[in-house]
Design a protein around this motif. Structure first.
Motif, PDB file in Angstrom:
ATOM      1  N   GLU A 132      -3.171   0.786  -3.520  1.00  0.00           N
ATOM      2  CA  GLU A 132      -2.624  -0.515  -3.126  1.00  0.00           C
ATOM      3  C   GLU A 132      -2.482  -1.405  -4.353  1.00  0.00           C
ATOM      4  O   GLU A 132      -3.131  -1.174  -5.377  1.00  0.00           O
ATOM      5  CB  GLU A 132      -3.509  -1.198  -2.074  1.00  0.00           C
ATOM      6  CG  GLU A 132      -4.938  -1.422  -2.525  1.00  0.00           C
ATOM      7  CD  GLU A 132      -5.772  -2.136  -1.462  1.00  0.00           C
ATOM      8  OE1 GLU A 132      -5.473  -1.957  -0.271  1.00  0.00           O
ATOM      9  OE2 GLU A 132      -6.696  -2.862  -1.834  1.00  0.00           O
TER      10      GLU A 132
ATOM     11  N   ARG B  27       0.834  -1.192   0.000  1.00  0.00           N
ATOM     12  CA  ARG B  27       0.000   0.000   0.000  1.00  0.00           C
ATOM     13  C   ARG B  27       0.874   1.249   0.000  1.00  0.00           C
ATOM     14  O   ARG B  27       2.011   1.227   0.473  1.00  0.00           O
ATOM     15  CB  ARG B  27      -0.881   0.048   1.257  1.00  0.00           C
ATOM     16  CG  ARG B  27      -2.047  -0.908   1.268  1.00  0.00           C
ATOM     17  CD  ARG B  27      -2.892  -0.700   2.519  1.00  0.00           C
ATOM     18  NE  ARG B  27      -3.544   0.606   2.535  1.00  0.00           N
ATOM     19  CZ  ARG B  27      -4.688   0.877   1.930  1.00  0.00           C
ATOM     20  NH1 ARG B  27      -5.322  -0.073   1.267  1.00  0.00           N
ATOM     21  NH2 ARG B  27      -5.223   2.083   1.970  1.00  0.00           N
TER      22      ARG B  27
ATOM     23  N   GLU C 158       2.349   4.092  -9.331  1.00  0.00           N
ATOM     24  CA  GLU C 158       2.128   4.775 -10.603  1.00  0.00           C
ATOM     25  C   GLU C 158       1.167   4.003 -11.502  1.00  0.00           C
ATOM     26  O   GLU C 158       1.108   2.763 -11.454  1.00  0.00           O
ATOM     27  CB  GLU C 158       3.473   4.941 -11.336  1.00  0.00           C
ATOM     28  CG  GLU C 158       4.450   5.857 -10.625  1.00  0.00           C
ATOM     29  CD  GLU C 158       3.974   7.306 -10.586  1.00  0.00           C
ATOM     30  OE1 GLU C 158       3.420   7.772 -11.604  1.00  0.00           O
ATOM     31  OE2 GLU C 158       4.163   7.975  -9.554  1.00  0.00           O
TER      32      GLU C 158
ATOM     33  N   HIS D 206      -1.476  -5.665  -5.626  1.00  0.00           N
ATOM     34  CA  HIS D 206      -1.527  -7.030  -5.121  1.00  0.00           C
ATOM     35  C   HIS D 206      -0.728  -7.988  -5.988  1.00  0.00           C
ATOM     36  O   HIS D 206      -0.237  -7.615  -7.049  1.00  0.00           O
ATOM     37  CB  HIS D 206      -2.989  -7.480  -5.041  1.00  0.00           C
ATOM     38  CG  HIS D 206      -3.839  -6.546  -4.257  1.00  0.00           C
ATOM     39  ND1 HIS D 206      -3.864  -6.562  -2.890  1.00  0.00           N
ATOM     40  CD2 HIS D 206      -4.663  -5.546  -4.651  1.00  0.00           C
ATOM     41  CE1 HIS D 206      -4.689  -5.618  -2.470  1.00  0.00           C
ATOM     42  NE2 HIS D 206      -5.185  -4.985  -3.518  1.00  0.00           N
TER      43      HIS D 206
ATOM     44  N   VAL E  53       3.723  -3.585 -11.287  1.00  0.00           N
ATOM     45  CA  VAL E  53       3.571  -2.259 -10.695  1.00  0.00           C
ATOM     46  C   VAL E  53       4.824  -1.411 -10.878  1.00  0.00           C
ATOM     47  O   VAL E  53       5.883  -1.892 -11.287  1.00  0.00           O
ATOM     48  CB  VAL E  53       3.255  -2.352  -9.180  1.00  0.00           C
ATOM     49  CG1 VAL E  53       1.964  -3.092  -8.952  1.00  0.00           C
ATOM     50  CG2 VAL E  53       4.402  -3.006  -8.429  1.00  0.00           C
TER      51      VAL E  53
END
Lengths: 362, 645
Positions: B302, B273, B293, B304, B309
């Protein structure tokens, strides 16, 4: 240093094989039964011993035995819908939305693009202007947060539709792409033993070879998919080519656990296939979800549309009334005609596509 | 039309339309279940796939026509396998050489089928297919029963982490749909799988060619009351993503395309997060997540597991590809040595001492094969020590990397507890990691206090040495229990003391009672024990004393760290005696207890001893008397301690 210098006991972890090995020497049936119980316990630990909630969810399922079946046909595991029985949270995450299949495909493709960008100095992406390569450019912008940090290459046969050239010019500017174009040699220079349409398609291979030589690209990102053609189904994500760009399909490197081989001998040129695992339907659903622009030729006009865009003279439209994305997706869900049915070269001889691929065709 | 259409669809400058809600027709498509079909060569894998495609309506008219044409051209009835064996070479040889991926759909969900070749020559292709699968069909030919590749494939399924298996006994038409024959095969395979710790979801009899028990129960096998193939498939569960495990974000790259510095990677386990403090291993640096981003997607707070990411951090720290981000608690293991169960695919065997490139997550490292513990015969599951692992073999080995690696044990975290090996630019094997008998070295490499400034003393080392008339040294005696370390150390101490040198013995007896009273004998505690002794010994040497440190110190890494602490004052002495000799001596009766299982993790019996590779001095107590050994050591030390002019 000799091996005798070391005193290291045998491995015990994971235990099944070794224990079984020791016990194998015992011949009495009780030992055999104990062996089986011990081995079974390894895969199906008690709920308390399971390492994670995920594993617990599965092992609980495994213990659900359906009664009334012959002993050899026990349906142990996992009958029924795990997702329905356990809160979605256990199977996916605590908060937020579960990833959809398109999210998973997108993430896997981004990982591949990032691997390629990290590992290749001279990298370029093929941009044929078709739906698949537009999805690729889009994925690159996602992977690199709005940037496409390598050139996009258009191998120009000079025989594309006007709409495609218009599209190219517009989105080169709008997407801030570094466009590299290259021409193709005339058809007369191609292998005369190939059937006519394949021979014409081979120009693109030759044009690409020239481009790669001129610019010294070591990695070429291409938008092929496994579901397009049975020969493409055999491809790897990172696929090395020999010096003459040919594909040695008999001796391909293994590829597993999303660990791609990105180390190659100097001089090897590598094809990278970030959307290899997507289907035609995935592409269209993703185009719809993301709002990715496409050449208008895909949408039906006067009862016909193009499902796949190649050169004007060797690509034919298919009968269709699908004039927008929803209609195309609905059409694909029921069709029994293959995507490349409009591509003449696929139908000329049993092995014509395979021959093209081996020589370096996309 | 073109322009109007474009402006409607172009979202490159606008937020993604995904929130606007998609039309419902196809949006809720279930994720396809990845299925691999394995088994011995010619046991009917491709035929089953062809048949499945036909019976689920996945074949286009075109493909069906093409298949019919090809089959007729070759003078055969419908040969379903041709669908997959799409290479000319395969059709001619009748052997699937590579992995095909084919899609079909049942009423319940879509499937991606990976057809893995059964010929032993193509094991790497089988591995390529199976590693990706969530469930497996293991094919057995009813007329042949279990064969070599049946067993090997089953073993690899286990190793690769494919936990759901249905056994399909096919070609039942060739054995007259005989129930007794089926049950005999079912017993064999069930027993073998049980030894691997695999329990098949179901074992079922079919004939792919005749379409028996594929989508409909077969009248010829009315005795079979279990499911059809399609029912068995629909009974498989999708593999759950490892969401509730500790966070693992292997750093794939760092981007600086604009003013943002984005750490990019795909989350291998857990969640993160905005605002979380991330620990990067092995560097040990920490920073907080400032932003997650996105591009052309809604903002995120957040992220997962399985998401690709990019995060920015609240402060500039140097992080690069290969680091693993975790939370501060539940960090990955740090080590440079680990055990692995591997499969080897290279033509050239893997031998003890070989160096291979390994990749764990995004970390590339070179590792040397320290030991091959055993090569496993997948036929009998027996196996003993070996000098090398040959192509297509499975083995248990110990690997030692040149640098510290952040990793997990496979049984805790399969996704981050495995690695691939490559050599000569090719991936040549893979393995899963175990740390049994080896410590997590995180505690010993982490410097907890960062606000320390060393104060320089006016009395330096040279002054002390000059007054003493000799150098301070750390003489590190390592060897098995019972090799005679303490005896030699005490004798050496007496002789040197009598010669007027400042000498002191550190051994288990005087450190375990006080300094290290809080430590036991687990791998981690052993490592910490040696770390403290190494540091204390270095201080003694700095103070001008010749320290004789007498410890089993079984791990090479620990001794190397003690060497780092003492610098050029460190001298490693290998007190060498064969295990059999030590066990015969057994001065404290410890070996006897260890053999009886009363002492766990006893070096040489149930925990590893890693002999020095290049000790400064080697004392062979197996051949020499303690007196001779002490004299040898005294001579060595007198020379090493001599002040240079």
């Amino acid at each position: 240093m000799g091996v005798g210098d070391r005193v290291i006991p045998p491995l015990k972890w994971g235990g099944g094989a070794k224990n079984a090995n020791v016990l194998r020497q015992a011949t009495n049936p009780e030992a055999a039964a104990a062996r089986r119980r011990a081995a079974a316990a390894i895969l199906q630990p008690s709920a308390a011993a399971a390492k994670s909630a995920d594993e617990r969810a599965i092992s609980l399922e495994i213990q659900t035995v359906k009664p009334g079946l012959s002993s050899l046909c026990r349906i142990v595991s996992i009958a029924g819908d795990v997702r329905a029985r356990y809160p979605a949270a256990i199977l996916t995450r605590s908060k937020g939305q579960a990833m959809t299949d398109l999210d998973e495909l997108e993430a896997a493709s981004i990982f591949i693009l990032r691997e390629a960008y990290n590992r290749f100095d001279k990298l370029a992406m093929l941009w044929s202007l078709g739906k698949d390569s537009n999805v690729m450019v889009w994925l690159a912008k996602k992977a690199f947060y709005g940037h496409v940090p390598f050139p996009v290459v258009h191998v120009d046969t000079g025989k594309k539709f006007k709409e495609m050239y218009d599209f190219r010019d517009r989105y080169t500017a709008e997407w801030n792409l570094r466009l590299v174009t290259g021409d193709c040699p005339p058809v007369e220079a191609m292998d005369p033993t190939l059937p006519p349409a394949a021979r014409s398609a081979a120009r693109k291979t030759a044009g690409l070879k020239q481009l790669v030589e001129t610019h010294g690209y070591t990695g070429i990102i291409a938008g092929i998919r496994r579901d397009e053609e049975a020969v493409r189904a055999k491809e790897r994500v990172f696929s090395p080519r020999g010096e003459a760009a040919e594909w040695d399909f008999r001796n391909q490197p293994p590829e597993f656990w999303s660990q791609y081989n990105t180390d190659f001998a100097p001089g090897t040129s590598v094809r990278i296939h970030p959307i290899l695992g997507w289907t035609e339907l995935d592409i269209w659903r993703y185009v719809r979800r993301e709002g990715i622009p496409l050449v208008d030729l895909y949408f039906a006009k006067n009862g016909k549309r193009y499902r796949s865009l190649g050169d004007q003279d060797i690509t034919n439209p298919v009968p269709s009334d699908a004039a927008d994305l929803d209609a195309i997706i609905a059409e694909l869900e029921t069709t029994k005609t293959s995507e490349r049915s409009g591509r003449a070269m696929d139908h000329e001889a049993e092995d014509s596509f395979e021959r093209l691929r081996r020589d370096g065709y996309m | 039309m073109l322009d109007a259409d474009m402006s409607r669809q172009d979202a490159s400058n606008a937020p993604s339309p995904r929130d606007a809600g998609e039309p419902s027709a196809m949006t809720n498509a279930a994720e396809p279940l990845k299925l691999v079909i394995v088994g011995h060569v010619d046991h009917g894998k491709s035929t089953l796939v062809g048949r499945l495609l036909f019976e689920t309506g996945a074949l286009t008219e075109e493909k069906l026509a093409k298949l019919k044409a090809v089959s007729e051209k070759r003078g055969q009835a419908m040969e379903w396998a041709f669908l997959l064996d799409s290479f000319q070479a395969e059709r001619d040889q009748g052997v699937t050489i590579d992995v095909s991926r084919i899609h079909f759909q049942t009423a319940r969900r879509p499937y991606v089928v990976i057809d893995a070749p059964g010929h032993v020559e193509f094991l790497k292709n089988m591995v390529t297919g199976a590693a990706d699968a969530e469930a497996a069909l293991l094919m057995v030919d009813a007329s042949e029963g279990l064969k070599e590749q049946t067993r090997r494939h089953a073993y690899l399924l286990r190793l690769l982490g494919v936990g759901q298996v249905a056994v399909v006994v096919t070609k039942m038409d060739l054995v007259g749909y005989d129930q007794a024959r089926f049950e005999a095969i079912a017993r064999d395979i069930e027993a073998y799988l049980a030894e691997l710790g695999l329990r098949p979801n179901v074992i079922l009899p079919i004939s792919a060619r005749e379409g028996a028990n594929i989508s409909e129960a077969s009248a010829a096998m009315a005795w079979h009351r279990g499911p059809t193939v399609l029912e068995a498939l629909d009974g498989f569960a999708p593999r759950p993503a490892p969401a509730f495990r500790p966070l693992r974000l292997p750093v794939q790259d760092v981007y600086k395309f604009d003013d943002r510095r984005i750490i990019a990677g795909t989350i291998a386990a857990g969640s993160l997060r905005q605002g979380d403090t991330l620990l990067f291993s092995p560097s040990g640096k920490t920073a907080r997540v400032q932003t997650i981003e996105t591009w052309s997607a809604p903002p995120k707070v957040e992220a997962h597991v399985n998401e690709a990411v990019g995060v920015t951090l609240d402060r500039q720290i140097f992080v690069e590809r290969g680091e693993v981000a975790s939370h501060l608690e539940d960090a990955p293991i740090l080590t440079n040595v680990f055990r692995a169960r591997i499969f080897w695919l290279d033509d050239a065997p893997l031998a003890v001492g070989d160096v291979v490139k390994i990749r764990i997550n995004t970390t590339d490292a070179e590792a040397r094969v320290q030991a091959i513990e055993r090569v496993i015969d997948t036929e009998s599951l027996a196996g003993g020590g070996a000098e090398q692992v040959k192509r297509n073999e499975v083995a248990e080995i110990v690997l030692r990397a040149r640098s510290m690696l952040a990793l997990d044990e496979a049984r805790q975290s399969p996704e981050t507890g495995r690695f691939v090996m490559s050599r000569n630019f090719r991936i040549v094997g893979g393995g899963v990691i175990s740390m049994e008998g080896y410590p997590d070295q995180r505690a010993s490499v982490t410097v907890r206090s960062s606000n320390l400034t060393a104060t320089e003393s006016d009395v330096d080392r040279d002054l002390r040495w000059r007054r003493n008339g000799h150098r301070g040294l750390v003489v590190w005696l390592t060897g098995l229990s019972g090799a005679g370390k303490s005896t030699v150390a005490r004798e050496t101490e007496r002789k040197l003391f009598n010669k007027g040198l400042n000498v002191y013995v550190l051994d288990g007896d005087n450190v375990r009672g006080g300094l290290n009273a809080n430590l036991g004998f687990s791998p981690e505690d052993r490592t910490e024990n040696i770390r403290r002794v190494g540091e204390v010994a270095a201080l003694f040497a700095d103070a001008g004393v010749i320290v004789l440190a007498s410890f089993i110190s079984p791990y090479r890494t620990d001794r190397d760290r003690a060497r780092q602490a003492a610098g050029d004052a460190f001298h490693e002495v290998y007190v060498k005696a064969d295990l059999s000799i030590c066990e015969t001596r057994d001065p404290k009766g410890l070996y006897k207890k260890a053999r009886a299982g009363e002492i766990l993790e006893f070096t040489g019996v149930s925990a590893p001893y890693e002999a020095p590779e290049a000790p400064e001095c080697e004392v062979d107590t197996g051949r020499q008397t303690p007196e001779e050994s002490a004299e040898q050591l005294v001579a060595y030390i007198e020379q090493a301690a001599a002040l240079k002019a």
